[in-house]
Design a protein around this motif. Structure first.
Motif, PDB file in Angstrom:
ATOM      1  N   ILE A 167       0.850  -1.188   0.000  1.00 43.27           N
ATOM      2  CA  ILE A 167       0.000   0.000   0.000  1.00 43.27           C
ATOM      3  C   ILE A 167       0.889   1.243   0.000  1.00 43.27           C
TER       4      ILE A 167
ATOM      5  N   LYS B  38      -1.180  10.252   1.412  1.00 41.88           N
ATOM      6  CA  LYS B  38      -2.260   9.311   1.696  1.00 41.88           C
ATOM      7  C   LYS B  38      -2.232   8.919   3.173  1.00 41.88           C
TER       8      LYS B  38
ATOM      9  N   LEU C  11      -3.479   5.922   5.645  1.00 42.30           N
ATOM     10  CA  LEU C  11      -3.916   4.531   5.664  1.00 42.30           C
ATOM     11  C   LEU C  11      -4.791   4.312   6.886  1.00 42.30           C
TER      12      LEU C  11
ATOM     13  N   ASP D 228      -8.913   0.999   4.983  1.00 41.06           N
ATOM     14  CA  ASP D 228      -8.047   0.467   3.927  1.00 41.06           C
ATOM     15  C   ASP D 228      -7.553  -0.924   4.298  1.00 41.06           C
TER      16      ASP D 228
END
Length: 121
Positions: free
Chosen positions: A28, A34, A36, A45
């Motif tokens: 990921i 971003k 998570l 996620d």
């Protein structure tokens, strides 16, 4: 294997084979700021099927050269005593969320290329 934009995390399902037939790696990317989401909710996620995990238990992000883990007022906490943001600044860190244990490991090549992580105050 597709190219993943760094920084990224690699998650391995480590449930005992007697409990789950599924095993594998998940890569990921945390590029472009971003965040998570870890939890048992559908919007997470990384979904963890554990009743002791909150729907939105914690988040992880990459900030100023360091991975940062933040508990979101979960009922059972993250690392029990951890209730505020903490940079992940060692090569390996074991994190307990509810009854689930996660092992976070930083790649030595990434650490060297990023320089020393900076602590948040």
């Amino acid at each position: 294997v597709p190219h993943t934009e760094p920084p990224f995390v690699v998650l391995e399902n480590s449930v005992r084979e007697s409990q789950s037939a599924q095993r594998g790696l998940h890569v990921i990317s945390l590029a472009e700021q971003k965040v998570l989401k870890l939890g048992r909710g559908h919007e997470s996620d990384v979904r963890i099927a554990d009743v002791s995990i909150s729907r939105c238990h914690a988040t992880m992000r990459f900030h100023r050269g360091a991975f940062v883990l933040e508990d979101h007022a979960s009922k059972f906490g993250t690392l029990v005593a951890m209730r505020k943001t903490r940079p992940i600044d060692s090569n390996t860190l074991t994190v307990q969320c509810g009854r689930t244990v996660l092992r976070l490991q930083q790649d030595a090549a990434l650490a060297a290329s990023e320089g020393e992580p900076q602590r948040e105050e």
